[in-house]
Design a protein around this motif. Structure first.
Motif, PDB file in Angstrom:
ATOM      1  N   ARG A 109       0.851  -1.191   0.000  1.00 49.60           N
ATOM      2  CA  ARG A 109       0.000   0.000   0.000  1.00 49.60           C
ATOM      3  C   ARG A 109       0.885   1.239   0.000  1.00 49.60           C
ATOM      4  N   ILE A 110       0.450   2.284  -0.717  1.00 46.45           N
ATOM      5  CA  ILE A 110       1.143   3.573  -0.666  1.00 46.45           C
ATOM      6  C   ILE A 110       0.082   4.647  -0.456  1.00 46.45           C
ATOM      7  N   VAL A 111       0.343   5.538   0.505  1.00 43.97           N
ATOM      8  CA  VAL A 111      -0.624   6.610   0.763  1.00 43.97           C
ATOM      9  C   VAL A 111       0.107   7.946   0.801  1.00 43.97           C
ATOM     10  N   ILE A 112      -0.430   8.906   0.059  1.00 42.23           N
ATOM     11  CA  ILE A 112       0.135  10.255   0.072  1.00 42.23           C
ATOM     12  C   ILE A 112      -0.778  11.119   0.935  1.00 42.23           C
ATOM     13  N   ALA A 113      -0.171  11.797   1.933  1.00 47.03           N
ATOM     14  CA  ALA A 113      -0.976  12.582   2.880  1.00 47.03           C
ATOM     15  C   ALA A 113      -0.851  14.077   2.599  1.00 47.03           C
ATOM     16  N   ALA A 114      -0.620  14.443   1.324  1.00 47.80           N
ATOM     17  CA  ALA A 114      -0.495  15.848   0.944  1.00 47.80           C
ATOM     18  C   ALA A 114      -1.023  15.982  -0.487  1.00 47.80           C
ATOM     19  N   ALA A 115      -1.570  17.175  -0.789  1.00 50.45           N
ATOM     20  CA  ALA A 115      -2.187  17.371  -2.108  1.00 50.45           C
ATOM     21  C   ALA A 115      -1.126  17.442  -3.201  1.00 50.45           C
ATOM     22  N   THR A 116      -1.370  16.727  -4.269  1.00 48.56           N
ATOM     23  CA  THR A 116      -0.415  16.718  -5.377  1.00 48.56           C
ATOM     24  C   THR A 116      -1.169  16.820  -6.703  1.00 48.56           C
TER      25      THR A 116
ATOM     26  N   GLY B  15      -1.602  -4.099  -5.518  1.00 47.84           N
ATOM     27  CA  GLY B  15      -1.529  -3.107  -4.440  1.00 47.84           C
ATOM     28  C   GLY B  15      -2.422  -1.900  -4.681  1.00 47.84           C
ATOM     29  N   VAL B  16      -2.582  -1.108  -3.620  1.00 49.67           N
ATOM     30  CA  VAL B  16      -3.447   0.082  -3.673  1.00 49.67           C
ATOM     31  C   VAL B  16      -2.621   1.328  -3.370  1.00 49.67           C
ATOM     32  N   LEU B  17      -2.817   2.364  -4.175  1.00 47.00           N
ATOM     33  CA  LEU B  17      -2.202   3.667  -3.905  1.00 47.00           C
ATOM     34  C   LEU B  17      -3.325   4.679  -3.745  1.00 47.00           C
ATOM     35  N   LEU B  18      -3.230   5.486  -2.680  1.00 49.92           N
ATOM     36  CA  LEU B  18      -4.270   6.465  -2.387  1.00 49.92           C
ATOM     37  C   LEU B  18      -3.633   7.845  -2.326  1.00 49.92           C
ATOM     38  N   ALA B  19      -4.255   8.833  -2.986  1.00 47.44           N
ATOM     39  CA  ALA B  19      -3.661  10.172  -3.006  1.00 47.44           C
ATOM     40  C   ALA B  19      -4.725  11.242  -3.231  1.00 47.44           C
ATOM     41  N   PRO B  20      -4.622  12.375  -2.498  1.00 49.20           N
ATOM     42  CA  PRO B  20      -5.478  13.515  -2.798  1.00 49.20           C
ATOM     43  C   PRO B  20      -4.872  14.276  -3.988  1.00 49.20           C
ATOM     44  N   VAL B  21      -5.552  14.217  -5.122  1.00 50.70           N
ATOM     45  CA  VAL B  21      -4.978  14.774  -6.354  1.00 50.70           C
ATOM     46  C   VAL B  21      -5.699  16.061  -6.711  1.00 50.70           C
ATOM     47  N   GLY B  22      -4.908  17.129  -6.908  1.00 50.50           N
ATOM     48  CA  GLY B  22      -5.476  18.409  -7.319  1.00 50.50           C
ATOM     49  C   GLY B  22      -4.929  19.537  -6.475  1.00 50.50           C
TER      50      GLY B  22
ATOM     51  N   ASP C  12      -1.444  -0.752 -16.142  1.00 47.23           N
ATOM     52  CA  ASP C  12      -2.886  -0.958 -16.054  1.00 47.23           C
ATOM     53  C   ASP C  12      -3.350  -0.778 -14.602  1.00 47.23           C
ATOM     54  N   PHE C  13      -4.035   0.347 -14.374  1.00 47.34           N
ATOM     55  CA  PHE C  13      -4.528   0.683 -13.032  1.00 47.34           C
ATOM     56  C   PHE C  13      -6.037   0.920 -13.091  1.00 47.34           C
ATOM     57  N   ASP C  14      -6.744   0.431 -12.074  1.00 45.88           N
ATOM     58  CA  ASP C  14      -8.153   0.810 -11.880  1.00 45.88           C
ATOM     59  C   ASP C  14      -8.156   2.078 -11.068  1.00 45.88           C
ATOM     60  N   GLU C  15      -9.036   3.016 -11.369  1.00 43.22           N
ATOM     61  CA  GLU C  15      -9.043   4.241 -10.590  1.00 43.22           C
ATOM     62  C   GLU C  15     -10.451   4.550 -10.118  1.00 43.22           C
ATOM     63  N   SER C  16     -10.594   4.982  -8.862  1.00 43.11           N
ATOM     64  CA  SER C  16     -11.897   5.434  -8.380  1.00 43.11           C
ATOM     65  C   SER C  16     -11.716   6.718  -7.571  1.00 43.11           C
ATOM     66  N   ARG C  17     -12.797   7.484  -7.427  1.00 44.38           N
ATOM     67  CA  ARG C  17     -12.727   8.789  -6.757  1.00 44.38           C
ATOM     68  C   ARG C  17     -13.598   8.789  -5.518  1.00 44.38           C
ATOM     69  N   HIS C  18     -13.116   9.448  -4.469  1.00 47.41           N
ATOM     70  CA  HIS C  18     -13.771   9.330  -3.164  1.00 47.41           C
ATOM     71  C   HIS C  18     -13.958  10.665  -2.459  1.00 47.41           C
ATOM     72  N   GLY C  19     -14.351  11.673  -3.190  1.00 47.52           N
ATOM     73  CA  GLY C  19     -14.741  12.942  -2.560  1.00 47.52           C
ATOM     74  C   GLY C  19     -13.647  13.994  -2.540  1.00 47.52           C
ATOM     75  N   LEU C  20     -14.068  15.202  -2.156  1.00 47.65           N
ATOM     76  CA  LEU C  20     -13.181  16.365  -2.186  1.00 47.65           C
ATOM     77  C   LEU C  20     -12.660  16.691  -0.787  1.00 47.65           C
ATOM     78  N   PHE C  21     -11.405  17.111  -0.728  1.00 50.69           N
ATOM     79  CA  PHE C  21     -10.747  17.407   0.544  1.00 50.69           C
ATOM     80  C   PHE C  21      -9.819  18.613   0.402  1.00 50.69           C
ATOM     81  N   SER C  22      -9.316  19.118   1.549  1.00 51.54           N
ATOM     82  CA  SER C  22      -8.230  20.113   1.562  1.00 51.54           C
ATOM     83  C   SER C  22      -7.029  19.462   2.229  1.00 51.54           C
ATOM     84  N   PHE C  23      -5.861  19.661   1.654  1.00 55.30           N
ATOM     85  CA  PHE C  23      -4.621  19.113   2.230  1.00 55.30           C
ATOM     86  C   PHE C  23      -3.518  20.153   2.076  1.00 55.30           C
TER      87      PHE C  23
END
Ligand code: SAH
Length: 206
Positions: free
Chosen positions: A145-152, A167-174, A191-202
């Motif tokens: 697993r990889i998680v980015i805890a900052a907006a990119t 594996g799963v990678l999670l990131a706040p993008v934008g 080849d990656f599956d991508e899904s979106r899970h709401g808007l945030f501020s980081f």
């Protein structure tokens, strides 16, 4: 019930079915957020808001951290790479659910801060690394697993390479004020599956 308590969070999360994973809720109960908030008053530990940890950085809002951990589907056997260790709090929560967490933080003073917080909480399976997380951590790759805890604006390519197949990678993008939580599942190098899970501020990934 005190609305700034751990128990209140759990009730709310279960009532709205936001966070329902029992292992995750148990990790939340086990880790004292008050150990990770520095000079902020302990009474602020269970407000659902980010708090300043100095150097222009914040410890993320509890609901946001928990939502991210739900999306990661963590397992006991996993090694996780976190980019943006900050206070060490999210790494501490993950440490209760996985084998090992490698957490990269670019600000050296925050690495010291996080290490102190983790030691005080008696956590030994988190390795804080002072580095630029955009290049990942080749030495321990590949990660489950990889998680980015900052907006990119874009997920740095090396991180996709350092993710295991499956594996799963999670990131706040934008943009910092409005980024989309994106979850990537790796099927192969291109080849990656991508899904979106709401808007945030980081805070930004620099
Ligand atoms: N997970 C943290 C909160 C992270 S805030 C917690 O639980 O407290 C985001 C963090 O990312 C900040 O501490 C910031 O210094 C760090 N950061 C920003 N850009 C980075 C980079 N390129 N590499 C590593 N860390 C970075």
């Amino acid at each position: 019930m005190n609305i700034n308590s751990k128990e209140y969070f759990i009730d709310e999360w279960l009532y709205y079915r936001k966070i329902i994973n029992e292992k995750l809720l148990s990790a939340f109960m086990q880790i004292p957020r008050e150990n990770f908030i520095g000079d902020n008053p302990a009474s602020d530990a269970y407000r659902d808001q980010p708090l300043s940890i100095g150097f222009g950085q914040t410890i993320s809002q509890p609901s946001t951290v928990m939502l991210m951990l739900e999306l990661l589907n963590l397992e006991r056997t996993h090694t996780v790479l976190e980019i943006g260790g900050g206070s060490g709090y999210s790494a501490a929560l993950m440490s209760r659910l996985v084998k090992e967490v490698v957490s990269i933080e670019i600000i050296p003073e925050l690495v010291t801060f996080a290490n102190k917080n983790l030691a005080q909480t008696k956590i030994s399976n988190v390795m804080m690394v002072n580095f630029d997380g955009k290049v990942g951590y080749e030495k321990k790759a590949p990660f489950d697993r990889i998680v980015i805890a900052a907006a990119t604006l874009a997920v740095p390519q090396p991180l996709f390479h350092q993710l295991k197949v499956g594996g799963v990678l999670l990131a706040p993008v934008g943009d910092v004020h409005c980024c989309t939580m994106r979850k990537f599942i790796k099927h192969s190098d291109n080849d990656f599956d991508e899904s979106r899970h709401g808007l945030f501020s980081f805070v930004p990934l620099v």
